[in-house]
Design an enzyme around this catalytic site. Sequence first.
Site, PDB file in Angstrom:
ATOM      1  N   ARG A  78      30.988  13.443  59.251  1.00 13.67           N
ATOM      2  CA  ARG A  78      32.277  13.223  58.601  1.00 13.67           C
ATOM      3  C   ARG A  78      32.652  14.496  57.844  1.00 13.67           C
ATOM      4  O   ARG A  78      31.801  15.208  57.335  1.00 13.67           O
ATOM      5  CB  ARG A  78      32.177  12.058  57.615  1.00 13.67           C
ATOM      6  N   ASP A 109      40.791   8.076  65.873  1.00 14.09           N
ATOM      7  CA  ASP A 109      42.078   8.431  65.277  1.00 14.09           C
ATOM      8  C   ASP A 109      41.950   9.513  64.215  1.00 14.09           C
ATOM      9  O   ASP A 109      42.793  10.414  64.117  1.00 14.09           O
ATOM     10  CB  ASP A 109      42.735   7.186  64.657  1.00 14.09           C
ATOM     11  N   THR A 131      34.985   6.132  70.817  1.00 12.96           N
ATOM     12  CA  THR A 131      34.628   5.142  69.797  1.00 12.96           C
ATOM     13  C   THR A 131      34.172   3.864  70.481  1.00 12.96           C
ATOM     14  O   THR A 131      34.777   3.435  71.471  1.00 12.96           O
ATOM     15  CB  THR A 131      35.800   4.823  68.856  1.00 12.96           C
ATOM     16  N   ASP A 135      39.387   0.595  69.478  1.00 15.44           N
ATOM     17  CA  ASP A 135      40.479   0.364  68.523  1.00 15.44           C
ATOM     18  C   ASP A 135      41.515   1.489  68.496  1.00 15.44           C
ATOM     19  O   ASP A 135      42.236   1.643  67.508  1.00 15.44           O
ATOM     20  CB  ASP A 135      39.914   0.151  67.120  1.00 15.44           C
ATOM     21  N   ARG A 177      34.281  -2.820  62.202  1.00 17.50           N
ATOM     22  CA  ARG A 177      34.698  -2.938  60.801  1.00 17.50           C
ATOM     23  C   ARG A 177      36.140  -3.389  60.671  1.00 17.50           C
ATOM     24  O   ARG A 177      36.480  -4.219  59.838  1.00 17.50           O
ATOM     25  CB  ARG A 177      34.487  -1.601  60.090  1.00 17.50           C
TER      26      ARG A 177
END
Length: 324
Positions: A78, A109, A131, A135, A177
């Site tokens: 991250r 995204d 991913t 999503d 999540r």
Amino acid sequence: METKKEFNAIGVLTSGGDAPGMNAAIRAVVREALANKVRVKGIMRGYKGLLNEEIFDMQSVDVANIIQRGGTILGTARCLEFKEEEVQAKAADICRKQGIDGIVVIGGDGSYRGAQALARHGINTIGLPGTIDLDIACTEYTIGFDTAVNTAMDAIDKVKDTSSSHERCSIIEVMGRHAGYIALWCGIANGAEDILIPEKYDYSEQRIVDHIIENRRKGKKHHLIINAEGIGHSTSMAKRIEAATGIETRATILGYMQRGGAPTCKDRYYASIMGAYATDILLQGKTNRVVCYRDGRFVDLDIEEALQMTKGFPEYEYNISKNL
């Protein structure tokens, strides 16, 4: 394929959560670029590695024997500071210093927003949907979902076997999540009695308790609940359900095992085609695009357009899961 513009080198990085099939995409980017006489530079640990100049030249041999491996050989991390304009400008300067004219970014995204920022600063960028959560609104397929959902399905089958032997209620928590696609697919594929997903859950445990009691009255000896990570609290939920029903209830959290393992054939194949496609359109001079799978075809869209899309929830599939 002839390039539209002269490229010194292209970079490739993986960002955000890892997903099975990312290595297949990296391999395709490297080999498609080299086949077009363009150098490739691997960027370690996503945008953080770019800022730290963890960059190396990649040859065809560097991606040999990786297509069957889960995770990402480039690593991922991250990088919250990449949201800052001055940091984005610094990253673009590093690309120019390293002779990188364009980058293929594999992620979700958030990774696309980073790619968009690099494009604003003059570095051609193409995004790939990586991913396990399925999503990303612009595409019907994301790298890693097929493997993750099959891994979860297999694990749930095993837990269901032993839970059935003990006539228990089972709560099995899968990843997701903010999106319930893994839970929905596994709920249908594993024959769950209840599917709890962020998009639809009303937080009424009494409804679940009533369903368990009703099924036990009908003679059903086992009750399977698939619970998405976004709802969570599976262990405490199991205790409450056991107290309310008098039926032994156990929670199993599958966790990060869903991210790992050898990618399925679909994830290897689709990721390979997407990686090659991304490289080809990058070498044609396109930028600020994302590769998608829509209506049975691999296509590319503007990143801004892709980010503005919203993913409709499959109401029909969810509704029939209650009957199945």
